[in-house]
Enzyme design. Structure first.
Site: not given
Length: 314
Positions: A18, A21, A23, A114, A139, A201, A271, A283
Site C-alpha cells: 500500500g 500516505a 505506507g 482504520n 500524513a 481510535k 484521511s 472508509e
C-alpha cells in the site's frame, strides 16, 4: 537532500503493501535503517520524496514494485520477515489473498487499518502472527496542483504507534517490531490492550472523519461552536456503545479525547477528507460500520451515527 537505503545484506526485508500516505511514510522512515520493499498499484521510481514535519525535503531510496511483479519473483527473492498491510480496510483482504501464495504461512502481518472490521477477520484466518497497530502519525499525499506536488508524501504531524495482537499471544514480536520503528525515528511501543486502543481510535475517527469529509474542512474547524452540539450527541452515543462493548474510557473521558485530537491535529486533513478531495471512495463503512453494528448487537440507540453514515460521502 537524499537519504540512501541501508544495504539489505542477509536481512530479510519488510514488505509494505500500500503506497498511500501512511505506507509511504513508514517505508521512507524505515528504509535507511531496515530493508523494505514498497508495493503500490502504479509504477513508481525507486524513491519516496518525503517532506518531514520540520519542513525538510528528503529523497529516500528504496525498492518499489507492483504487487504482480513482486509475486512473480517466487524464486528470486527471499520471503519477507514481516508484511505491513497499509491498504485501505476494504482492500486489505484482497491484497493479502493476492500475495499469500508467495508468503510462508507463518509470516507475521502488521495491520495499519482504520476501524475494527478487518483486524479480527484476518487475525482469525491467518496461520501466522497478526499484529495490529493504532497510530496517530498524520500524513497526506499532496494534490497535483499544489505548490509541493513534487513531494510524494507530507508528514503532517508526528504521533505514536501502539502494536499488539488481539489474542495477546505475540507481545515479544510486537516489542521487536516497535523497536525497529523506534530505531527509524518513530515513536512506537508494544501493548497488551490493542483492542481497546483500536476502539479508542475508532471513537475519534467516527467523529472527526465523517464531519470533516462532509463539510470539507480541516480538523480544527470542528472546534467552532456550530459543530459542538452534534459532536456532543455523537460522543454520548459512542460512549454508550463503548460501555456495552466493555471498552474502558480514557482517563479524561470520551469528550476530552475527541476534543484533544481536534486541537492537536487542527491543521490536518483527515484521511476521509483526503479521499473526498481526491475523488476516492471513503472508509465510511470501516469507521462507522463497527459502531453501528455494535449498537445493534446491544440494542442501543444509534440514530445519530446512522444519520451521519447516511450523509457521509461513500
Amino acid at each position: 537532500m537524499s537519504r540512501p537505503a541501508r544495504s539489505s545484506g542477509d536481512i530479510p526485508p519488510w514488505l509494505i503493501v500500500g503506497a498511500g500516505a501512511l505506507g509511504q511514510l513508514f517505508a521512507a522512515s524505515l528504509a535507511p535503517h531496515h530493508p523494505v520493499v514498497l508495493l503500490g498499484r502504479r509504477p513508481a521510481a525507486p524513491v519516496v520524496r518525503l517532506r518531514t514535519v520540520d519542513g525538510s525535503d528528503l529523497s529516500v531510496a528504496l525498492r518499489r514494485e507492483l504487487p504482480s511483479e513482486w509475486a512473480a519473483k517466487r524464486e528470486e527473492i527471499d520471503a519477507p520477515a514481516l508484511v505491513m498491510l497499509a491498504t485501505k480496510s476494504r482492500d486489505t483482504q484482497a491484497a493479502l489473498d493476492a500475495l499469500s501464495p508467495r508468503l510462508k504461512p507463518t509470516t507475521p502481518l502488521l495491520l495499519l487499518q482504520n476501524g475494527f472490521q478487518i483486524q479480527p477477520r484476518i487475525s482469525g484466518r491467518w496461520a501466522g502472527p497478526v499484529l495490529c497497530a493504532s497510530t496517530t502519525e498524520a500524513a497526506y499525499r499532496p494534490a497535483p496542483a499544489t505548490d509541493h506536488a513534487s513531494i510524494d508524501v507530507v508528514h503532517a504531524a508526528a504521533g505514536e504507534t501502539w502494536i499488539g495482537d488481539l489474542a495477546g499471544q505475540h507481545h515479544d514480536l510486537a516489542s521487536t517490531v516497535a523497536a525497529c520503528l523506534n530505531d527509524a525515528g518513530m515513536i512506537a511501543g508494544a501493548c497488551r490492550d490493542i483492542r481497546q486502543r483500536l476502539w479508542w481510535k475508532l471513537a475519534v475517527n467516527a467523529v472527526i472523519n465523517p464531519l470533516t469529509a462532509s463539510h470539507r474542512v480541516l480538523n480544527g474547524e470542528l472546534a467552532k461552536p456550530e459543530f459542538r452540539p452534534r459532536i456532543a450527541t455523537l460522543v454520548a452515543e459512542i460512549s454508550r456503545i463503548m460501555q456495552a462493548e466493555g471498552i474502558q474510557p480514557p482517563g479524561k473521558g470520551w469528550q476530552a479525547l475527541v476534543d484533544g485530537v481536534i486541537e492537536t491535529t487542527a491543521a490536518n486533513q483527515s484521511s476521509m477528507l483526503q479521499d473526498v478531495l481526491a475523488g476516492r471512495p471513503t472508509e465510511r463503512d470501516a469507521i462507522l460500520g463497527p459502531l453501528i453494528d455494535a449498537g445493534c448487537r446491544h440494542a442501543l440507540e444509534t440514530s445519530t451515527l446512522t444519520a451521519l453514515y447516511q450523509t457521509t460521502p461513500n
